[in-house]
Design a protein around this motif. Structure first.
Motif, PDB file in Angstrom:
ATOM      1  N   ASP A 183       0.810  -1.222   0.000  1.00 49.87           N
ATOM      2  CA  ASP A 183       0.000   0.000   0.000  1.00 49.87           C
ATOM      3  C   ASP A 183       0.843   1.271   0.000  1.00 49.87           C
ATOM      4  OD1 ASP A 183       0.942   0.152   2.600  1.00 49.87           O
ATOM      5  OD2 ASP A 183      -1.036   0.114   3.545  1.00 49.87           O
ATOM      6  N   GLY A 184       2.181   1.123  -0.095  1.00 53.52           N
ATOM      7  CA  GLY A 184       3.084   2.268  -0.122  1.00 53.52           C
ATOM      8  C   GLY A 184       3.592   2.690   1.243  1.00 53.52           C
ATOM      9  N   ALA A 185       3.073   2.106   2.297  1.00 61.36           N
ATOM     10  CA  ALA A 185       3.513   2.455   3.654  1.00 61.36           C
ATOM     11  C   ALA A 185       4.892   1.858   3.922  1.00 61.36           C
ATOM     12  CB  ALA A 185       2.510   1.933   4.683  1.00 61.36           C
ATOM     13  N   PRO A 186       5.688   2.499   4.775  1.00 58.19           N
ATOM     14  CA  PRO A 186       7.009   1.956   5.105  1.00 58.19           C
ATOM     15  C   PRO A 186       6.904   0.794   6.087  1.00 58.19           C
ATOM     16  CG  PRO A 186       6.638   3.998   6.288  1.00 58.19           C
ATOM     17  CD  PRO A 186       5.451   3.808   5.386  1.00 58.19           C
ATOM     18  N   HIS A 187       7.900  -0.061   6.046  1.00 60.10           N
ATOM     19  CA  HIS A 187       8.033  -1.165   6.985  1.00 60.10           C
ATOM     20  C   HIS A 187       9.509  -1.230   7.372  1.00 60.10           C
ATOM     21  CE1 HIS A 187       8.887  -5.444   7.985  1.00 60.10           C
ATOM     22  NE2 HIS A 187       7.776  -5.310   8.664  1.00 60.10           N
ATOM     23  N   VAL A 188       9.807  -1.303   8.666  1.00 58.09           N
ATOM     24  CA  VAL A 188      11.194  -1.367   9.138  1.00 58.09           C
ATOM     25  C   VAL A 188      11.337  -2.573  10.053  1.00 58.09           C
ATOM     26  CG1 VAL A 188      13.019  -0.186  10.428  1.00 58.09           C
ATOM     27  CG2 VAL A 188      11.440   1.139   9.018  1.00 58.09           C
ATOM     28  N   ALA A 189      12.450  -3.303   9.873  1.00 61.04           N
ATOM     29  CA  ALA A 189      12.705  -4.471  10.711  1.00 61.04           C
ATOM     30  C   ALA A 189      14.209  -4.603  10.967  1.00 61.04           C
ATOM     31  CB  ALA A 189      12.193  -5.730  10.022  1.00 61.04           C
ATOM     32  N   PRO A 190      14.591  -5.051  12.174  1.00 62.15           N
ATOM     33  CA  PRO A 190      16.008  -5.316  12.436  1.00 62.15           C
ATOM     34  C   PRO A 190      16.412  -6.640  11.797  1.00 62.15           C
ATOM     35  CG  PRO A 190      14.705  -5.865  14.355  1.00 62.15           C
ATOM     36  CD  PRO A 190      13.752  -5.296  13.337  1.00 62.15           C
ATOM     37  N   LEU A 191      17.676  -6.739  11.390  1.00 63.48           N
ATOM     38  CA  LEU A 191      18.175  -7.968  10.783  1.00 63.48           C
ATOM     39  C   LEU A 191      19.686  -7.918  10.680  1.00 63.48           C
ATOM     40  CD1 LEU A 191      17.592  -7.930   6.927  1.00 63.48           C
ATOM     41  CD2 LEU A 191      17.716  -5.916   8.331  1.00 63.48           C
ATOM     42  N   PHE A 192      20.288  -9.063  10.353  1.00 59.16           N
ATOM     43  CA  PHE A 192      21.704  -9.126  10.035  1.00 59.16           C
ATOM     44  C   PHE A 192      21.874  -8.662   8.593  1.00 59.16           C
ATOM     45  CE2 PHE A 192      22.834 -12.958  12.968  1.00 59.16           C
ATOM     46  CZ  PHE A 192      22.926 -12.101  14.046  1.00 59.16           C
TER      47      PHE A 192
END
Length: 177
Positions: free
Chosen positions: A51-60
């Protein structure tokens, strides 16, 4: 293949910046950013939802040659986002600097690239992965990862930035041409 992007200082001069116009600070050399991108530290990946919204996630994340590599369960939101829209931003905070890489992430499946990513994850994080078809398998994963095996995404940088937490270098921008 090594890439040496075009580097430029971002002028920090202005009220409240703490750096005066006569400062002898220099932009951060690209190898300083690469070292920070290969530190045993968490990174954050921002992707674009359908839908164009941002998504942020921690990762290696690891840097190898001229690309960043991230791993993710193929059913995870970040994997689905990258599959639908490759635009992404990878960030980390290491050694008194915020490093940001803007680019495009595409899933890789060729054995050579998967092996390179696997070797980089082992070297940086001590995370033992093995190539299993077009995925990386591992004896363990983060508790929130959904468990192995993982898809690998290669992030081709377009622009990168580094911002000092202290006056050790000038805010820096790199452009990958």
């Amino acid at each position: 293949m090594q890439v040496h992007p075009v580097v430029e200082a971002i002028p920090p001069v202005g009220r409240g910046t703490g750096i005066d116009a006569q400062s002898e600070l220099e932009p951060l050399p690209w190898d300083g950013a690469e070292r920070r991108l290969n530190a045993d530290a968490f990174c954050w990946l921002a992707t674009v939802r359908p839908d164009g919204a941002p998504h942020v996630a921690p990762l290696f994340a690891v840097w190898s040659g001229s690309r960043a590599y991230v791993s993710s369960k193929d059913t995870a939101r970040k994997s689905r986002n990258l599959t639908g829209d490759s635009r992404c931003v990878l960030t980390t905070d290491v050694d008194a600097a915020h490093v940001i890489v803007e680019g495009r992430g595409v899933r890789v499946s060729d054995q050579d690239t998967l092996r390179r990513a696997s070797e980089a994850f082992e070297a940086v994080y001590g995370w033992p992965t093995t190539v299993a078809g077009d995925l990386l398998d591992a004896p363990f994963g983060a508790p929130t990862s959904g468990g192995p095996p993982y898809a690998v995404f290669e992030i081709e940088p377009e622009t990168a930035f580094a911002f000092p937490l202290e006056g050790t270098f000038l805010p820096t921008r790199w452009r990958f041409l």
